[in-house]
Design an enzyme around this catalytic site. Structure first.
Site, PDB file in Angstrom:
ATOM      1  N   LYS A 178     -58.205 -29.585  -1.910  1.00 29.05           N
ATOM      2  CA  LYS A 178     -58.512 -30.804  -2.758  1.00 29.05           C
ATOM      3  C   LYS A 178     -59.129 -31.898  -2.265  1.00 29.05           C
ATOM      4  O   LYS A 178     -59.931 -32.380  -2.887  1.00 29.05           O
ATOM      5  CB  LYS A 178     -56.855 -31.076  -2.898  1.00 29.05           C
ATOM      6  CG  LYS A 178     -55.693 -30.122  -3.468  1.00 29.05           C
ATOM      7  CD  LYS A 178     -54.395 -30.805  -3.774  1.00 29.05           C
ATOM      8  CE  LYS A 178     -53.711 -31.139  -2.479  1.00 29.05           C
ATOM      9  NZ  LYS A 178     -53.519 -30.112  -1.506  1.00 29.05           N
ATOM     10  N   ARG A 233     -46.120 -35.318  -6.733  1.00 30.70           N
ATOM     11  CA  ARG A 233     -45.763 -34.281  -5.986  1.00 30.70           C
ATOM     12  C   ARG A 233     -44.416 -33.632  -6.416  1.00 30.70           C
ATOM     13  O   ARG A 233     -44.000 -32.400  -5.894  1.00 30.70           O
ATOM     14  CB  ARG A 233     -45.436 -34.869  -4.584  1.00 30.70           C
ATOM     15  CG  ARG A 233     -46.381 -34.647  -3.657  1.00 30.70           C
ATOM     16  CD  ARG A 233     -45.901 -35.240  -2.114  1.00 30.70           C
ATOM     17  NE  ARG A 233     -47.117 -35.880  -1.313  1.00 30.70           N
ATOM     18  CZ  ARG A 233     -47.994 -34.871  -0.941  1.00 30.70           C
ATOM     19  NH1 ARG A 233     -47.764 -33.687  -0.548  1.00 30.70           N
ATOM     20  NH2 ARG A 233     -48.892 -35.473  -0.034  1.00 30.70           N
ATOM     21  N   ARG A 240     -58.708 -27.918  10.456  1.00 33.21           N
ATOM     22  CA  ARG A 240     -59.368 -29.124   9.799  1.00 33.21           C
ATOM     23  C   ARG A 240     -59.287 -30.379  10.560  1.00 33.21           C
ATOM     24  O   ARG A 240     -58.462 -30.474  11.560  1.00 33.21           O
ATOM     25  CB  ARG A 240     -58.657 -29.351   8.424  1.00 33.21           C
ATOM     26  CG  ARG A 240     -57.665 -30.202   8.455  1.00 33.21           C
ATOM     27  CD  ARG A 240     -57.379 -30.558   6.873  1.00 33.21           C
ATOM     28  NE  ARG A 240     -55.776 -30.885   7.007  1.00 33.21           N
ATOM     29  CZ  ARG A 240     -55.397 -30.961   5.528  1.00 33.21           C
ATOM     30  NH1 ARG A 240     -55.817 -30.665   4.523  1.00 33.21           N
ATOM     31  NH2 ARG A 240     -53.912 -31.136   5.532  1.00 33.21           N
ATOM     32  N   ARG A 271     -57.653 -35.484  14.231  1.00 34.83           N
ATOM     33  CA  ARG A 271     -56.900 -34.419  13.567  1.00 34.83           C
ATOM     34  C   ARG A 271     -55.538 -35.011  13.169  1.00 34.83           C
ATOM     35  O   ARG A 271     -54.954 -35.674  13.942  1.00 34.83           O
ATOM     36  CB  ARG A 271     -56.640 -33.206  14.214  1.00 34.83           C
ATOM     37  CG  ARG A 271     -57.840 -32.389  14.558  1.00 34.83           C
ATOM     38  CD  ARG A 271     -57.813 -31.420  15.628  1.00 34.83           C
ATOM     39  NE  ARG A 271     -58.953 -30.769  15.994  1.00 34.83           N
ATOM     40  CZ  ARG A 271     -59.499 -29.592  15.490  1.00 34.83           C
ATOM     41  NH1 ARG A 271     -58.860 -29.176  14.602  1.00 34.83           N
ATOM     42  NH2 ARG A 271     -60.714 -29.423  15.795  1.00 34.83           N
ATOM     43  N   ARG A 328     -44.436 -27.576   5.468  1.00 34.97           N
ATOM     44  CA  ARG A 328     -45.099 -28.337   4.449  1.00 34.97           C
ATOM     45  C   ARG A 328     -45.131 -27.375   3.009  1.00 34.97           C
ATOM     46  O   ARG A 328     -44.957 -27.747   2.010  1.00 34.97           O
ATOM     47  CB  ARG A 328     -46.480 -28.785   4.827  1.00 34.97           C
ATOM     48  CG  ARG A 328     -45.982 -30.204   5.634  1.00 34.97           C
ATOM     49  CD  ARG A 328     -47.212 -30.410   6.534  1.00 34.97           C
ATOM     50  NE  ARG A 328     -48.410 -31.087   5.805  1.00 34.97           N
ATOM     51  CZ  ARG A 328     -49.691 -30.944   6.457  1.00 34.97           C
ATOM     52  NH1 ARG A 328     -49.879 -30.348   7.598  1.00 34.97           N
ATOM     53  NH2 ARG A 328     -50.534 -31.238   5.592  1.00 34.97           N
TER      54      ARG A 328
HETATM   55  P1  ADP Z   1     -55.949 -30.407   0.984  1.00 40.37           P
HETATM   56  O1  ADP Z   1     -56.680 -31.788   0.835  1.00 40.37           O
HETATM   57  O2  ADP Z   1     -55.926 -29.312  -0.090  1.00 40.37           O
HETATM   58  O3  ADP Z   1     -54.996 -30.300   1.993  1.00 40.37           O
HETATM   59  P2  ADP Z   1     -58.600 -29.857   2.286  1.00 40.37           P
HETATM   60  O4  ADP Z   1     -59.666 -30.107   1.308  1.00 40.37           O
HETATM   61  O5  ADP Z   1     -58.162 -30.672   3.500  1.00 40.37           O
HETATM   62  O6  ADP Z   1     -57.439 -29.443   1.600  1.00 40.37           O
HETATM   63  O7  ADP Z   1     -58.934 -28.428   2.992  1.00 40.37           O
HETATM   64  C1  ADP Z   1     -58.312 -28.079   4.231  1.00 40.37           C
HETATM   65  C2  ADP Z   1     -59.672 -27.467   5.130  1.00 40.37           C
HETATM   66  O8  ADP Z   1     -60.091 -25.939   4.575  1.00 40.37           O
HETATM   67  C3  ADP Z   1     -60.497 -28.347   5.456  1.00 40.37           C
HETATM   68  O9  ADP Z   1     -60.880 -28.188   6.779  1.00 40.37           O
HETATM   69  C4  ADP Z   1     -61.611 -27.878   4.600  1.00 40.37           C
HETATM   70  O10 ADP Z   1     -63.074 -28.016   5.312  1.00 40.37           O
HETATM   71  C5  ADP Z   1     -61.472 -26.192   4.553  1.00 40.37           C
HETATM   72  N1  ADP Z   1     -61.805 -25.702   3.313  1.00 40.37           N
HETATM   73  C6  ADP Z   1     -61.793 -26.365   1.824  1.00 40.37           C
HETATM   74  N2  ADP Z   1     -62.115 -25.788   0.933  1.00 40.37           N
HETATM   75  C7  ADP Z   1     -62.586 -24.428   1.400  1.00 40.37           C
HETATM   76  C8  ADP Z   1     -62.904 -23.145   0.781  1.00 40.37           C
HETATM   77  N3  ADP Z   1     -63.135 -23.052  -0.521  1.00 40.37           N
HETATM   78  N4  ADP Z   1     -63.531 -22.252   1.758  1.00 40.37           N
HETATM   79  C9  ADP Z   1     -63.244 -22.300   3.201  1.00 40.37           C
HETATM   80  N5  ADP Z   1     -62.532 -23.553   3.507  1.00 40.37           N
HETATM   81  C10 ADP Z   1     -62.296 -24.487   2.902  1.00 40.37           C
END
Ligand code: ADP
Ligand code: ZN
Length: 216
Positions: free
Chosen positions: A13, A88, A127, A160, A172
């Site tokens: 997201k 949420r 991430r 992080r 979560r």
């Molecule tokens: P959310 O906001 O839904 O919790 P994030 O956007 O932070 O998720 O994404 C989580 C992690 O996965 C990040 O490190 C991001 O770089 C990676 N990520 C996001 N989309 C993809 C994808 N389509 N394929 C691989 N990795 C992804």
């Protein structure tokens, strides 16, 4: 264009919201950021929120909703906004509906990113974000072009989240399935839901989102 990005932690997201912000120039509304901003701006709800937070309590749905409501009234939301991580719960979703309809506006679309649990655990555990500009990265999936240097702002400081570890992710995820996933049926019933494969690579997910945005 008023949209909600829906999906479990790690679904992508935040990653996709950043891209939508860049391409469409509409703001991403994160409740955490908005709460902090309202508190430091000293707005009426900001004062209420501060009192609750100073007492070590969780801010109520009413306060969060009021803060989102104030934020949506600002000029930069005139062409739309992205809600990421809010609502949420079904109760919050009802509040959002009521709040928007009182303003005479409605959601354009709710985009659900579908990703399997095992993939989510790896994504969230890997991430990190730029400490200066907030750009998101991943140990394997999305590295900066130059190691240790943010692509967007050149900073060499990253952070992080303390809760981004495999154990906490599973907790979560349970909360997501229990409290948030009912929103999928809720928005489907309203004819607002579009679901896409969040396991495709990042650019493909972006393209799928753009196709949906072009169709509304
Ligand atoms: P959310 O906001 O839904 O919790 P994030 O956007 O932070 O998720 O994404 C989580 C992690 O996965 C990040 O490190 C991001 O770089 C990676 N990520 C996001 N989309 C993809 C994808 N389509 N394929 C691989 N990795 C992804
Ligand atoms: Zn940066």
């Amino acid at each position: 264009m008023r949209l909600i990005l829906l999906g479990p932690p790690g679904a992508g997201k935040g990653t996709q919201a950043q891209r939508i912000v860049e391409k469409h120039g509409i703001p991403q509304l994160s409740t955490g950021d908005m709460l902090r901003a309202a508190v430091s701006a000293g707005t009426e709800v900001g004062k209420q929120a501060k009192a609750v937070m100073d007492a070590g309590k969780l801010v109520s749905d009413d306060i969060v909703n009021a803060i989102v409501s104030e934020r949506i009234d600002q000029a930069d939301c005139a062409n739309g906004f992205i809600l990421d991580g809010y609502p949420r719960t079904l109760v919050q979703a009802d509040s959002v509906e009521a709040m928007l309809s009182a303003k005479g506006i409605e959601l354009s679309v709710v985009i659900e990113l579908r990703v399997e649990d095992e993939i989510l655990v790896g994504r969230v555990s890997g991430r990190y974000t730029c400490a200066q500009c907030g750009a998101g990265y991943h140990d394997e999936n999305l590295k900066p072009k130059v190691e240790g240097v943010c692509d967007k702002c050149g900073s060499t400081h990253f952070k992080r989240r303390a809760d981004d570890n495999p154990e906490t992710v599973r907790t979560r995820l349970q909360a997501y399935y229990k409290d948030t996933s009912p929103l999928i049926g809720y928005y489907h019933a309203k004819g607002k839901l579009k679901s896409i494969d969040g396991m495709a690579d990042i650019d493909k997910v972006t393209a799928d989102i753009e196709a949906i945005l072009a169709s509304i």
